[in-house]
Scaffold this motif. Structure first.
Motif, short mmCIF file in Angstrom:
data_model
loop_
_atom_site.label_atom_id
_atom_site.label_comp_id
_atom_site.label_asym_id
_atom_site.label_seq_id
_atom_site.Cartn_x
_atom_site.Cartn_y
_atom_site.Cartn_z
N LEU A 146 -8.36 15.80 54.61
CA LEU A 146 -7.82 16.01 53.17
C LEU A 146 -7.19 17.51 53.50
CD1 LEU A 146 -9.68 14.42 50.45
CD2 LEU A 146 -7.63 13.73 51.18
N TYR A 206 -3.49 18.25 53.96
CA TYR A 206 -2.59 17.99 52.96
C TYR A 206 -2.30 19.48 51.99
CZ TYR A 206 -2.79 13.25 54.52
OH TYR A 206 -2.51 12.23 55.29
N MET A 219 -3.57 19.21 48.29
CA MET A 219 -5.02 18.55 48.08
C MET A 219 -6.04 19.23 48.34
SD MET A 219 -3.94 15.43 47.46
CE MET A 219 -5.41 14.42 47.22
N GLU A 274 -3.13 8.38 54.47
CA GLU A 274 -1.69 9.09 54.12
C GLU A 274 -1.02 8.29 53.09
OE1 GLU A 274 0.43 11.23 57.76
OE2 GLU A 274 0.90 8.94 57.39
N THR A 304 -2.81 6.63 50.81
CA THR A 304 -3.69 6.88 49.40
C THR A 304 -3.04 8.19 48.91
OG1 THR A 304 -5.58 5.78 50.24
CG2 THR A 304 -5.84 7.51 48.72
N VAL A 305 -2.77 9.16 49.80
CA VAL A 305 -2.19 10.43 49.16
C VAL A 305 -1.02 10.55 48.64
CG1 VAL A 305 -1.74 12.80 50.14
CG2 VAL A 305 -3.76 11.88 50.95
N GLU A 306 -0.12 9.60 49.09
CA GLU A 306 1.01 9.27 48.63
C GLU A 306 0.90 8.82 47.24
OE1 GLU A 306 4.27 10.42 49.40
OE2 GLU A 306 3.26 11.38 51.10
N ARG A 365 -0.21 11.56 44.79
CA ARG A 365 1.03 12.44 44.47
C ARG A 365 2.03 11.86 43.51
NH1 ARG A 365 2.15 14.13 50.81
NH2 ARG A 365 1.00 15.79 50.88
#
Length: 239
Positions: A21, A24, A27, A110, A112-114, A117
């Protein structure tokens, strides 16, 4: 910044996820807990935006913690992170944002992060002060490059490389730090390991499984584009 708490009774899993993490820029891991009870205490204290939860934990499981979190005034988004795929149905019944399987897959993270966001509509591209020059090294000589001279940056092992049409230099900065410094210029993260100057992109070509490659002017190499970033990249290139 999106504030994250990681709850897992395996220290190595917590450390691995925190490291992934950290790549990013928006994050921020603000706390880690080794049990459900400690995770609940941290949530009350820190009011995180997102909690990454292991499911199989002694005394208070991740599912039990997720139910308890729904009673808070500020309910964080929940991402379950577990080695057991059989819990997926229960996870989505609890309206979990996502479900990650161990060992962690960087492409899946990736995605999941999107999702995170999109949920928080983070201002990850807020204007910042423009950097006029970057210090890089080659053959023990320090060279100062303007952002306009740079084609792309990438991570090679533990080293960060900054490439122009002539050569690749070494930088003491991480790729994440370079991304932050160059945020006010036309740079775009096409992949977890690459940062590209959009002004220097010549073409975009389909590659494998929905991914693409960009070719830089001057033929300085083909740069991978993760499928998660293709749509946004095309929009930026066509402005």
């Amino acid at each position: 910044m999106i504030r994250v708490v990681i709850v897992d009774d395996e220290p190595l899993s917590r450390d691995e996820l925190a490291h992934l993490l950290s790549e990013y820029k928006d994050m921020e891991v603000v706390g880690q807990a080794g049990s459900g009870e400690e995770g609940l205490e941290l949530s009350l204290k820190l009011s995180p935006d997102v909690i990454f939860l292991d499911i199989e934990m002694a005394e208070m499981s991740g599912v039990e913690l997720a139910k308890a979190l729904q009673q808070l005034k500020k309910v964080p988004a929940v991402v379950f992170a577990t080695a057991y795929p059989d819990y997926a149905v229960n996870a989505f019944r609890l309206e979990a944002l996502d479900y990650l399987l161990k060992p962690f897959d960087e492409e899946q993270l990736e995605e999941t992060v999107e999702r995170i966001r999109s949920l928080y509509k983070t201002a990850s591209e807020m204007p910042s002060k423009k950097v006029s020059r970057l210090a890089v090294e080659h053959d023990e000589t320090i060279t100062y490059l303007t952002p306009e001279e740079i084609d792309y940056c990438f991570r090679e092992g533990k080293e960060t490389k900054v490439c122009t049409g002539e050569r690749c230099y070494s930088s003491r900065l991480t790729l994440r730090e370079l991304e932050e410094k160059l945020a006010a210029h036309s740079f775009f993260r096409t992949h977890k390991g690459y940062l590209v100057n959009l002004e220097r992109v010549e073409s975009l070509t389909p590659w494998l499984n929905g991914a693409y490659q960009v070719k830089m002017r001057g033929g300085t190499g083909d740069i991978p584009v993760s499928r998660n970033y293709v749509k946004e990249l095309r929009q930026k290139l066509e402005l």
